[in-house]
Scaffold this active site. Structure first.
Site, PDB file in Angstrom:
ATOM      1  N   HIS A  26      77.648 -53.247  88.693  1.00 18.70           N
ATOM      2  CA  HIS A  26      78.520 -52.284  87.989  1.00 18.70           C
ATOM      3  C   HIS A  26      77.701 -51.277  87.167  1.00 18.70           C
ATOM      4  O   HIS A  26      77.821 -51.220  85.944  1.00 18.70           O
ATOM      5  CB  HIS A  26      79.525 -53.029  87.087  1.00 18.70           C
ATOM      6  N   GLU A  52      83.558 -60.209  87.814  1.00 18.04           N
ATOM      7  CA  GLU A  52      82.250 -59.720  87.368  1.00 18.04           C
ATOM      8  C   GLU A  52      81.808 -60.570  86.196  1.00 18.04           C
ATOM      9  O   GLU A  52      82.619 -60.792  85.285  1.00 18.04           O
ATOM     10  CB  GLU A  52      82.338 -58.250  86.942  1.00 18.04           C
ATOM     11  N   ARG A  71      86.992 -50.251  91.306  1.00 21.23           N
ATOM     12  CA  ARG A  71      87.108 -51.517  90.579  1.00 21.23           C
ATOM     13  C   ARG A  71      87.095 -52.638  91.630  1.00 21.23           C
ATOM     14  O   ARG A  71      87.637 -52.471  92.729  1.00 21.23           O
ATOM     15  CB  ARG A  71      88.418 -51.592  89.785  1.00 21.23           C
TER      16      ARG A  71
HETATM   17  P1  NAD Z   1      90.863 -39.700  88.444  1.00 21.14           P
HETATM   18  O1  NAD Z   1      92.098 -40.098  87.700  1.00 21.14           O
HETATM   19  O2  NAD Z   1      90.311 -38.325  88.268  1.00 21.14           O
HETATM   20  O3  NAD Z   1      91.087 -39.936  90.025  1.00 21.14           O
HETATM   21  C1  NAD Z   1      91.750 -41.037  90.572  1.00 21.14           C
HETATM   22  C2  NAD Z   1      92.553 -40.514  91.753  1.00 21.14           C
HETATM   23  O4  NAD Z   1      93.080 -41.644  92.453  1.00 21.14           O
HETATM   24  C3  NAD Z   1      93.755 -39.649  91.332  1.00 21.14           C
HETATM   25  O5  NAD Z   1      93.692 -38.385  91.964  1.00 21.14           O
HETATM   26  C4  NAD Z   1      94.962 -40.438  91.799  1.00 21.14           C
HETATM   27  O6  NAD Z   1      96.017 -39.611  92.270  1.00 21.14           O
HETATM   28  C5  NAD Z   1      94.358 -41.260  92.939  1.00 21.14           C
HETATM   29  N1  NAD Z   1      95.148 -42.435  93.297  1.00 21.14           N
HETATM   30  C6  NAD Z   1      95.871 -43.237  92.482  1.00 21.14           C
HETATM   31  N2  NAD Z   1      96.467 -44.214  93.221  1.00 21.14           N
HETATM   32  C7  NAD Z   1      96.105 -44.000  94.513  1.00 21.14           C
HETATM   33  C8  NAD Z   1      96.385 -44.675  95.735  1.00 21.14           C
HETATM   34  N3  NAD Z   1      97.185 -45.749  95.772  1.00 21.14           N
HETATM   35  N4  NAD Z   1      95.819 -44.195  96.877  1.00 21.14           N
HETATM   36  C9  NAD Z   1      95.022 -43.094  96.855  1.00 21.14           C
HETATM   37  N5  NAD Z   1      94.738 -42.406  95.724  1.00 21.14           N
HETATM   38  C10 NAD Z   1      95.271 -42.862  94.562  1.00 21.14           C
HETATM   39  O7  NAD Z   1      89.777 -40.802  88.051  1.00 21.14           O
HETATM   40  P2  NAD Z   1      88.183 -40.704  88.236  1.00 21.14           P
HETATM   41  O8  NAD Z   1      87.560 -40.205  86.995  1.00 21.14           O
HETATM   42  O9  NAD Z   1      87.882 -40.043  89.546  1.00 21.14           O
HETATM   43  O10 NAD Z   1      87.851 -42.291  88.309  1.00 21.14           O
HETATM   44  C11 NAD Z   1      88.425 -43.084  89.336  1.00 21.14           C
HETATM   45  C12 NAD Z   1      88.198 -44.552  89.056  1.00 21.14           C
HETATM   46  O11 NAD Z   1      86.825 -44.872  89.249  1.00 21.14           O
HETATM   47  C13 NAD Z   1      88.468 -44.991  87.603  1.00 21.14           C
HETATM   48  O12 NAD Z   1      89.828 -45.307  87.405  1.00 21.14           O
HETATM   49  C14 NAD Z   1      87.570 -46.183  87.409  1.00 21.14           C
HETATM   50  O13 NAD Z   1      88.284 -47.386  87.645  1.00 21.14           O
HETATM   51  C15 NAD Z   1      86.495 -46.006  88.471  1.00 21.14           C
HETATM   52  N6  NAD Z   1      85.158 -45.768  87.880  1.00 21.14           N
HETATM   53  C16 NAD Z   1      84.189 -46.692  88.089  1.00 21.14           C
HETATM   54  C17 NAD Z   1      82.932 -46.469  87.575  1.00 21.14           C
HETATM   55  C18 NAD Z   1      81.834 -47.475  87.793  1.00 21.14           C
HETATM   56  O14 NAD Z   1      80.972 -47.605  86.932  1.00 21.14           O
HETATM   57  N7  NAD Z   1      81.824 -48.155  88.921  1.00 21.14           N
HETATM   58  C19 NAD Z   1      82.649 -45.311  86.843  1.00 21.14           C
HETATM   59  C20 NAD Z   1      83.667 -44.391  86.661  1.00 21.14           C
HETATM   60  C21 NAD Z   1      84.925 -44.629  87.180  1.00 21.14           C
END
Ligand code: NAD
Length: 331
Positions: free
Chosen positions: A292, A273, A244
Site C-alpha cells: 500500500h 492489510e 482498495r
Molecule cells: P475520484 O472520486 O476522483 O474517482 C473515483 C471514480 O470512481 C469516480 O469518477 C466515480 O464516479 C467512479 N466510480 C464510483 N463507483 C464506480 C463503479 N461502481 N464503477 C466504476 N466507476 C465508479 O477518486 P480518486 O482520487 O481518483 O481516487 C480513487 C480511489 O483510489 C480512492 O477512493 C482510494 O480508495 C484509492 N486510492 C488509493 C491510493 C493508494 O495508496 N493505493 C491512493 C489514492 C487513492
C-alpha cells in the site's frame, strides 16, 4: 493567577506520526495527543484517546464509526482523514452528528497513477520475477525466449473508475500509444482532451489487455473483481489494483492466476492489510504485491499531512473544510 479570559486550545488526537508539514501546523494552535506507536491504536486505545477531543486526525487504518464519535463526545467538531479514500469512516454517522469529514484529494493523484503504471510495467514485463531469477543464479546466458512479457504499444488499457487517478493513468497511457477505454457509470466525458472511449463494463473486460482499478470502496465496488469478472478477461490480461483491497475477491484472483487464465496481476492494496505471509497469492510468480505505497512519494505525503492538518484546523475554527466529503453538513 491564571488568566480565565485566555482561550483554551482545542484538543485533538492524531492517530499516528504524520509528516512535519502538517504536524507543526496543528501543534501551533492545538493541544495535541499524538499516537507515536508504530502500529495504529487498538480499538480500546482509540476509544480512550478520543474521549473529549474537539478534533480527530486519523489514517485509513483507523475505523471511525458511531461508537468512536460518541466516545469523543458532543465536542467533536471535525474528523480529518489523512487519505483521499474514506471507506474507513462511517460518513453517514458523522453527517447525522453534523460532523464534517475531510480528505486529501488531488495531491496524491500523480503519485498513485505513477505507481499504477510502475506495477503495470513490472507485471507485464515480469520485472520482479526476472530479478528473483537473477539473484537465484539462474541466469546462464541470453536467450530468445527468456522471461517474455506482454507489449504496451498498441495495447488496450481499460480503466475502471475514471475520476482523478483514472484520468491521470489515461494521460500516461497516451505516452505508450495505448488505446484507452474507461468505465465509470457516474461520468461521461464529452470532448475530452484525452483520446478515451467510454464503454460498458463487459466490453472493457473483453477488449482490454491491461485493466486498472480506480474506484472508491463502496458496497457496489466490494468484490467488483470476482470470478465472473475475471472469466471475461483475455488470457494475456494484466490486472492492476491501486484502489482498495476489498475491490478484488482474492480467492477468485488466486484461482485465475494459478491456472494462468490471465497473464498477471499487481496489487498495491490487499484485503486484509497487511497481507498474511501465508497468503497463497505470495506463492505465485505472476502476482506482484507491494505494501500500500501508491501515494508514498515525499511530496505527496508532505501534502497529505498539510491538507489533513488544514482540514482539521478549519473545522476547529467552525470554517467550511477545504476538502469535505459530506458537505451536506453545511446545509
Ligand atoms: P475520484 O472520486 O476522483 O474517482 C473515483 C471514480 O470512481 C469516480 O469518477 C466515480 O464516479 C467512479 N466510480 C464510483 N463507483 C464506480 C463503479 N461502481 N464503477 C466504476 N466507476 C465508479 O477518486 P480518486 O482520487 O481518483 O481516487 C480513487 C480511489 O483510489 C480512492 O477512493 C482510494 O480508495 C484509492 N486510492 C488509493 C491510493 C493508494 O495508496 N493505493 C491512493 C489514492 C487513492
Amino acid at each position: 493567577m491564571q488568566n480565565k479570559s485566555r482561550k483554551t486550545k482545542p484538543k485533538v488526537f492524531i492517530t499516528r506520526i504524520i509528516r512535519d508539514k502538517g504536524l507543526d501546523l496543528v501543534r501551533e494552535s492545538c493541544t495535541v495527543d499524538l499516537w507515536t506507536g508504530e502500529l495504529p491504536p487498538k480499538r480500546e486505545e482509540l476509544l480512550e484517546h478520543v474521549n473529549g477531543v474537539d478534533g480527530l486526525l486519523c489514517l485509513l487504518t483507523d475505523r471511525i464509526d458511531a461508537e468512536i464519535m460518541d466516545a469523543a463526545g458532543p465536542g467533536l467538531k471535525v474528523i480529518s482523514n489523512h487519505a483521499v479514500g474514506f471507506d474507513n469512516i462511517d460518513v453517514m454517522a458523522a453527517t447525522l452528528r453534523r460532523i464534517p469529514v475531510g480528505n486529501t484529494p488531488g495531491i496524491l493523484t500523480d503519485a498513485t497513477a505513477d505507481m499504477a503504471f510502475a506495477l503495470m510495467m513490472a507485471a507485464g514485463r515480469r520485472v520482479v520475477e526476472a530479478e528473483k531469477f537473477l539473484r537465484q543464479g539462474k541466469w546462464k546466458t541470453w536467450s530468445p525466449s527468456l522471461l517474455l512479457g506482454v507489449d504496451f504499444a498498441g495495447a488496450t488499457i481499460g480503466i475502471i473508475g475514471f475520476g482523478r487517478i483514472g484520468q491521470a493513468v489515461a494521460k500516461r497511457a497516451t505516452g505508450f500509444s495505448m488505446r484507452i477505454l474507461y468505465y465509470d457509470p457516474n461520468l461521461l466525458i464529452e470532448n475530452s482532451d484525452l483520446p478515451v472511449i467510454s464503454t460498458d463494463l463487459d466490453t472493457l473486460l473483453r477488449e482490454s489487455d491491461f485493466i486498472s482499478l480506480h474506484v472508491p470502496l463502496t458496497p457496489e465496488t466490494r468484490h467488483l473483481v470476482n470470478a465472473g469478472f475475471l472469466s471475461k478477461l483475455k488470457s494475456n490480461a494484466v490486472l492492476i489494483n491501486t484502489s482498495r483491497g476489498a475491490v478484488v475477491d482474492q480467492v477468485a484472483l488466486y484461482q485465475t492466476l494459478k491456472e494462468h487464465r490471465i497473464f498477471a496481476a499487481a496489487l498495491d492494496v490487499t484485503d486484509p492489510e497487511p497481507l498474511p505471509l501465508e497468503s497463497p497469492l505470495l506463492k505465485l510468480d505472476n502476482c506482484i504485491i507491494v505494501p500500500h505505497i501508491a501515494s508514498a512519494s515525499i511530496q505527496s505525503r508532505d501534502m497529505m499531512s498539510y491538507i489533513s492538518a488544514n482540514n482539521l484546523l478549519e473545522g476547529l475554527n467552525n470554517q467550511r473544510l477545504p476538502h469535505c466529503v459530506n458537505p451536506e453538513v453545511y446545509d
